[in-house]
Design a protein around this motif. Structure first.
Motif, mmCIF file in Angstrom:
data_model
loop_
_atom_site.group_PDB
_atom_site.id
_atom_site.type_symbol
_atom_site.label_atom_id
_atom_site.label_comp_id
_atom_site.label_asym_id
_atom_site.label_seq_id
_atom_site.Cartn_x
_atom_site.Cartn_y
_atom_site.Cartn_z
ATOM 1 N N ILE A 129 -32.751 -0.504 43.580
ATOM 2 C CA ILE A 129 -33.498 -1.344 42.633
ATOM 3 C C ILE A 129 -34.459 -0.487 41.823
ATOM 4 C CG2 ILE A 129 -35.077 -3.304 42.403
ATOM 5 C CD1 ILE A 129 -33.846 -4.298 45.067
ATOM 6 N N GLY A 130 -34.222 -0.453 40.516
ATOM 7 C CA GLY A 130 -35.084 0.300 39.604
ATOM 8 C C GLY A 130 -36.041 -0.637 38.883
ATOM 9 N N GLU A 131 -36.612 -0.095 37.801
ATOM 10 C CA GLU A 131 -37.694 -0.814 37.118
ATOM 11 C C GLU A 131 -37.168 -1.699 35.979
ATOM 12 O OE1 GLU A 131 -40.785 1.971 36.002
ATOM 13 O OE2 GLU A 131 -41.060 0.894 34.110
ATOM 14 N N ALA A 132 -36.617 -1.068 34.965
ATOM 15 C CA ALA A 132 -36.151 -1.803 33.780
ATOM 16 C C ALA A 132 -35.210 -0.891 33.003
ATOM 17 C CB ALA A 132 -37.345 -2.187 32.900
ATOM 18 N N PRO A 133 -34.312 -1.463 32.210
ATOM 19 C CA PRO A 133 -33.383 -0.614 31.458
ATOM 20 C C PRO A 133 -34.104 0.262 30.440
ATOM 21 C CG PRO A 133 -32.817 -2.968 31.287
ATOM 22 C CD PRO A 133 -34.133 -2.894 31.960
ATOM 23 N N GLY A 134 -33.515 1.412 30.165
ATOM 24 C CA GLY A 134 -33.989 2.277 29.088
ATOM 25 C C GLY A 134 -33.030 2.157 27.899
ATOM 26 N N ALA A 135 -33.121 3.151 27.001
ATOM 27 C CA ALA A 135 -32.357 3.062 25.748
ATOM 28 C C ALA A 135 -30.848 3.033 25.993
ATOM 29 C CB ALA A 135 -32.731 4.237 24.856
ATOM 30 N N GLU A 136 -30.376 3.915 26.838
ATOM 31 C CA GLU A 136 -28.934 4.027 27.067
ATOM 32 C C GLU A 136 -28.399 2.777 27.783
ATOM 33 O OE1 GLU A 136 -27.489 6.202 25.496
ATOM 34 O OE2 GLU A 136 -25.483 6.120 26.395
ATOM 35 N N GLU A 137 -29.204 2.245 28.675
ATOM 36 C CA GLU A 137 -28.813 1.031 29.405
ATOM 37 C C GLU A 137 -28.774 -0.150 28.433
ATOM 38 O OE1 GLU A 137 -31.261 3.161 30.490
ATOM 39 O OE2 GLU A 137 -30.066 4.099 32.070
ATOM 40 N N ASP A 138 -29.741 -0.185 27.522
ATOM 41 C CA ASP A 138 -29.799 -1.258 26.518
ATOM 42 C C ASP A 138 -28.588 -1.176 25.581
ATOM 43 O OD1 ASP A 138 -31.525 -3.328 25.017
ATOM 44 O OD2 ASP A 138 -31.120 -1.832 23.462
ATOM 45 N N ARG A 142 -25.323 -1.411 30.921
ATOM 46 C CA ARG A 142 -25.120 -0.985 32.318
ATOM 47 C C ARG A 142 -26.384 -0.312 32.859
ATOM 48 N NH1 ARG A 142 -20.685 3.011 32.836
ATOM 49 N NH2 ARG A 142 -21.018 2.528 35.032
ATOM 50 N N PRO A 143 -26.700 -0.510 34.142
ATOM 51 C CA PRO A 143 -27.933 0.076 34.692
ATOM 52 C C PRO A 143 -27.765 1.570 34.982
ATOM 53 C CG PRO A 143 -26.697 -0.979 36.451
ATOM 54 C CD PRO A 143 -25.927 -1.242 35.171
ATOM 55 N N PHE A 144 -28.835 2.288 34.838
ATOM 56 C CA PHE A 144 -28.899 3.701 35.235
ATOM 57 C C PHE A 144 -27.691 4.506 34.735
ATOM 58 C CE2 PHE A 144 -32.148 2.192 38.182
ATOM 59 C CZ PHE A 144 -33.074 3.217 38.103
ATOM 60 N N VAL A 145 -27.567 4.580 33.413
ATOM 61 C CA VAL A 145 -26.502 5.407 32.833
ATOM 62 C C VAL A 145 -27.056 6.506 31.916
ATOM 63 C CG1 VAL A 145 -24.607 3.741 33.008
ATOM 64 C CG2 VAL A 145 -26.123 3.660 31.021
ATOM 65 N N ALA A 170 -29.448 -2.458 40.482
ATOM 66 C CA ALA A 170 -30.092 -3.495 39.651
ATOM 67 C C ALA A 170 -31.502 -3.037 39.295
ATOM 68 C CB ALA A 170 -30.133 -4.816 40.405
ATOM 69 N N ASN A 171 -32.138 -3.792 38.450
ATOM 70 C CA ASN A 171 -33.520 -3.528 38.054
ATOM 71 C C ASN A 171 -34.361 -4.776 38.268
ATOM 72 O OD1 ASN A 171 -33.667 -0.786 36.858
ATOM 73 N ND2 ASN A 171 -32.067 -1.587 35.510
ATOM 74 N N VAL A 172 -35.669 -4.571 38.391
ATOM 75 C CA VAL A 172 -36.575 -5.725 38.499
ATOM 76 C C VAL A 172 -36.538 -6.519 37.191
ATOM 77 C CG1 VAL A 172 -38.995 -6.417 38.733
ATOM 78 C CG2 VAL A 172 -38.102 -4.562 40.148
ATOM 79 N N TRP A 244 -38.943 8.087 45.241
ATOM 80 C CA TRP A 244 -39.358 8.359 43.863
ATOM 81 C C TRP A 244 -38.303 7.866 42.879
ATOM 82 C CZ3 TRP A 244 -44.237 9.498 43.674
ATOM 83 C CH2 TRP A 244 -44.831 10.259 44.679
ATOM 84 N N HIS A 245 -38.745 7.398 41.736
ATOM 85 C CA HIS A 245 -37.820 6.996 40.666
ATOM 86 C C HIS A 245 -37.134 8.262 40.132
ATOM 87 C CE1 HIS A 245 -36.274 5.448 36.913
ATOM 88 N NE2 HIS A 245 -36.546 4.226 37.335
ATOM 89 N N PRO A 246 -35.821 8.217 39.885
ATOM 90 C CA PRO A 246 -35.140 9.432 39.391
ATOM 91 C C PRO A 246 -35.762 9.995 38.110
ATOM 92 C CG PRO A 246 -33.540 7.697 39.871
ATOM 93 C CD PRO A 246 -34.892 7.116 40.130
#
Ligand code: URA
Length: 280
Positions: A129-138, A142-145, A170-172, A244-246
């Motif tokens: 479980i991560g925090e929230a999508p970033g640019a690539e995920e948006d 897809r999560p964590f790509v 997944a993300n929060v 730790w978060h990657p």
């Protein structure tokens, strides 16, 4: 109400306040209460308060969505009934449609290209479980790509010897916050019921929580990361570790060793073979 109960309520409110949550959204989405998995209803259960987005129509024989309550104190109740494996893909798909239509956070709706529900096996033993999508995920849905995702994938595959498809990621928060800022306490509170329902449907045997925001949200604590990682926690009875978060590991190479220690602790409890040397 007993003194003990009052004490627990005060403690819970204080920990919410420390986590930056000054008020519980009114009426909060998590007050939509249906503790058990409903397999008998064609219609969603009665809901107090304004309507929430409904899942896409499902065949009358399909199981209705899993809805949970978040208690004011204590661990969340993920329900006593395990969702049969064959119902999980439909339930997750219905929940993903609900998430895709969600408009609880106007700022995120305006800034996102799409929601990022999460992906992986509906019968995963382990959920990240991560925090929230970033640019690539948006961009991809897809999560964590992105860069952090490549590191997470290496942790799963090269580190733990698992396939990415065998875990669930997944993300929060399911929408990218503008400029990759941290999600606000209100955005987290709005989105958390979706994650709770994902966890209840999949009911993994282990959770690995990545970084401070996800950890403070799920474990309802304001403790710093160095007090949370390296030990076992429980989320709704599920053995849970925090690491730790990657993205932080990418910025702070010294965190790599501790992350590997956390993963080894997880692997031992999962009964996975731990390689003698840290991969990569
Ligand atoms: N960081 C996260 O917390 N989640 C993602 O999906 C990507 C980056």
């Amino acid at each position: 109400m007993s003194d003990e109960m009052m004490r627990q309520i005060r403690q819970r409110l204080e920990s919410l306040r420390r986590a930056g949550i000054e008020r519980i959204p009114s009426p909060p989405p998590q007050r939509v209460i249906e503790r058990s998995v409903r397999t008998d209803l064609a219609e969603p259960p009665a809901i107090a308060g304004p309507p929430i987005p409904r899942p896409s129509p499902v065949a009358p024989t399909s199981p209705a969505p899993v809805m949970l309550s978040t208690p004011l104190f204590g661990e969340p109740d993920i329900g006593g009934t395990e969702v049969p494996a064959e119902h999980r893909p439909d339930l997750l798909a219905a929940l993903a449609s609900e998430v895709a239509e969600c408009s609880r956070c106007p700022m995120l709706v305006a800034s996102r290209s799409r929601t990022v529900f999460g992906e992986g096996s509906p019968t995963a033993r382990l959920m990240f479980i991560g925090e929230a999508p970033g640019a690539e995920e948006d961009r991809t849905g897809r999560p964590f790509v992105g860069k952090a995702g490549i590191l997470l994938t290496d942790m799963i595959t090269k580190g733990m010897g698992l396939a990415r498809e065998d875990v669930f990621i997944a993300n929060v928060v399911k929408s990218r916050p503008p400029e990759n800022r941290n999600p606000t306490p209100e955005e987290i509170a709005n989105c958390l019921p979706y994650l709770e329902r994902q966890i209840a449907i999949i009911r993994p045997q282990f959770l690995c929580v990545l970084g401070k925001i996800a950890a403070s949200t799920l474990l309802q604590t304001a403790l710093p990361m160095n007090r949370l990682r390296g030990k076992w926690h429980s989320y709704g009875g599920i053995p849970t570790i925090v690491t730790w978060h990657p993205a932080y590991v990418l910025r702070t190479p010294s965190a790599k060793k501790e992350t590997w220690e956390d993963l080894q602790m997880l692997m031992k409890r999962m009964g996975l073979k731990v390689p003698e040397k840290r991969p990569g």
